[in-house]
Design a protein around this motif. Structure first.
Motif, PDB file in Angstrom:
ATOM      1  N   GLY A  45      -3.709  11.568  -1.459  1.00  0.00           N
ATOM      2  CA  GLY A  45      -3.085  11.111  -0.213  1.00  0.00           C
ATOM      3  C   GLY A  45      -2.400  12.259   0.508  1.00  0.00           C
ATOM      4  O   GLY A  45      -2.516  12.398   1.736  1.00  0.00           O
ATOM      5  N   ASN A  55      -6.903   8.849  13.364  1.00  0.00           N
ATOM      6  CA  ASN A  55      -6.219   8.246  12.217  1.00  0.00           C
ATOM      7  C   ASN A  55      -7.112   7.980  11.007  1.00  0.00           C
ATOM      8  O   ASN A  55      -6.702   7.288  10.088  1.00  0.00           O
ATOM      9  CB  ASN A  55      -5.506   6.957  12.623  1.00  0.00           C
ATOM     10  N   LEU A  85      -3.207  13.869   4.293  1.00  0.00           N
ATOM     11  CA  LEU A  85      -2.184  14.016   5.327  1.00  0.00           C
ATOM     12  C   LEU A  85      -2.057  15.466   5.797  1.00  0.00           C
ATOM     13  O   LEU A  85      -1.905  15.721   6.996  1.00  0.00           O
ATOM     14  CB  LEU A  85      -0.842  13.486   4.821  1.00  0.00           C
ATOM     15  N   GLU A 140      -5.459   9.532   7.987  1.00  0.00           N
ATOM     16  CA  GLU A 140      -4.230   8.805   7.666  1.00  0.00           C
ATOM     17  C   GLU A 140      -4.548   7.499   6.947  1.00  0.00           C
ATOM     18  O   GLU A 140      -3.839   7.094   6.021  1.00  0.00           O
ATOM     19  CB  GLU A 140      -3.407   8.514   8.927  1.00  0.00           C
ATOM     20  N   MET A 141      -5.629   6.831   7.351  1.00  0.00           N
ATOM     21  CA  MET A 141      -6.023   5.584   6.687  1.00  0.00           C
ATOM     22  C   MET A 141      -6.469   5.864   5.255  1.00  0.00           C
ATOM     23  O   MET A 141      -6.134   5.103   4.336  1.00  0.00           O
ATOM     24  CB  MET A 141      -7.122   4.881   7.480  1.00  0.00           C
ATOM     25  N   LYS A 142      -7.209   6.952   5.054  1.00  0.00           N
ATOM     26  CA  LYS A 142      -7.611   7.320   3.696  1.00  0.00           C
ATOM     27  C   LYS A 142      -6.382   7.650   2.853  1.00  0.00           C
ATOM     28  O   LYS A 142      -6.303   7.270   1.679  1.00  0.00           O
ATOM     29  CB  LYS A 142      -8.561   8.517   3.718  1.00  0.00           C
ATOM     30  N   GLU A 157      -1.729  10.062  -5.647  1.00  0.00           N
ATOM     31  CA  GLU A 157      -0.662  10.570  -4.774  1.00  0.00           C
ATOM     32  C   GLU A 157      -1.065  11.908  -4.171  1.00  0.00           C
ATOM     33  O   GLU A 157      -0.883  12.141  -2.975  1.00  0.00           O
ATOM     34  CB  GLU A 157       0.637  10.747  -5.576  1.00  0.00           C
ATOM     35  N   LYS A 200      -3.402   6.469   3.214  1.00  0.00           N
ATOM     36  CA  LYS A 200      -2.714   5.209   2.916  1.00  0.00           C
ATOM     37  C   LYS A 200      -3.397   4.475   1.766  1.00  0.00           C
ATOM     38  O   LYS A 200      -2.726   3.923   0.894  1.00  0.00           O
ATOM     39  CB  LYS A 200      -2.657   4.328   4.158  1.00  0.00           C
ATOM     40  N   GLU A 201      -4.740   4.487   1.750  1.00  0.00           N
ATOM     41  CA  GLU A 201      -5.465   3.853   0.645  1.00  0.00           C
ATOM     42  C   GLU A 201      -5.076   4.487  -0.690  1.00  0.00           C
ATOM     43  O   GLU A 201      -4.824   3.775  -1.667  1.00  0.00           O
ATOM     44  CB  GLU A 201      -6.981   3.996   0.841  1.00  0.00           C
ATOM     45  N   LYS A 211      -2.342   6.254  -1.376  1.00  0.00           N
ATOM     46  CA  LYS A 211      -0.925   6.015  -1.664  1.00  0.00           C
ATOM     47  C   LYS A 211      -0.691   4.566  -2.122  1.00  0.00           C
ATOM     48  O   LYS A 211       0.105   4.325  -3.035  1.00  0.00           O
ATOM     49  CB  LYS A 211      -0.066   6.323  -0.429  1.00  0.00           C
ATOM     50  N   ASP A 212      -1.380   3.611  -1.491  1.00  0.00           N
ATOM     51  CA  ASP A 212      -1.251   2.207  -1.907  1.00  0.00           C
ATOM     52  C   ASP A 212      -1.776   2.011  -3.326  1.00  0.00           C
ATOM     53  O   ASP A 212      -1.174   1.300  -4.133  1.00  0.00           O
ATOM     54  CB  ASP A 212      -1.996   1.280  -0.943  1.00  0.00           C
TER      55      ASP A 212
END
Length: 188
Positions: A30, A91, A34, A94-96, A27, A98-99, A101-102
């Protein structure tokens, strides 16, 4: 709780803590991505504005500065902007994020499974053989999950440490429970 069950519980409790740490680290990583993305976008925006030669020349026309200095400043800012544009593609951060956070969401689910198992053990609902079987299943799930873990930094570990140990983000105090859970559902 007998001695063998207590030992099994301690093992599962340790796995729960490790998964909780991993969850918070992911978390935090991520969040770092951001924050960095926002900072870079703001920097790129300002560099774009400043590298507009006409705008820069217009802003500095009232100052008695050699035009070569203005062109040099503009050229330096343009080089810096190009660096950021190439280094941080649109982005990408942002993609990193998201990885991370997912992955954190998957860890959160695993953490909840460990917590449920710990609750079942404390409630005396499982014998040692059932505890071992569930522990092994969760261990297999955990190993499979970690085989695809995204990158984390030491900064994320430091943030997770603060969140878990100082802010106690993964703990719930009795007064919080009393304030949130409907009165007729509270068990003391």
């Amino acid at each position: 709780m007998n001695e063998s069950t207590r030992l099994l519980y301690k093992c599962i409790e340790g796995r729960y803590v490790k998964v909780t740490w991993s969850h918070k680290i992911q978390e935090s990583q991520g969040d770092i991505y951001l924050e960095k993305s926002k900072c870079i976008k703001n920097t790129m925006c300002w560099l774009s504005v400043l590298t507009t030669g006409t705008a820069l020349s217009s802003m500095l026309s009232f100052v008695d500065i050699d035009e070569q200095i203005i062109y040099s400043i503009t050229a330096c800012l343009a080089v810096i902007l190009s660096y950021f544009t190439i280094r941080y593609k649109d982005n990408q951060l942002e993609m990193k994020a998201k990885e991370n956070k997912d992955f954190a969401a998957k860890l959160h689910n695993l953490r909840n499974k460990y917590e449920a198992l710990m609750t079942d053990i404390c409630a005396g609902l499982l014998n040692d053989a059932e505890i071992i079987a569930q522990r092994n299943n969760l261990s297999d799930e955990e190993n499979l999950l970690y085989s695809d873990a995204p990158y984390t930094s030491s900064s994320a570990v430091k943030r997770a440490n603060k969140a878990l140990k100082i802010k106690k983000e993964s703990t719930t105090e009795e007064d919080e429970i009393d304030a949130i859970v409907p009165t007729d559902l509270i068990v003391h």
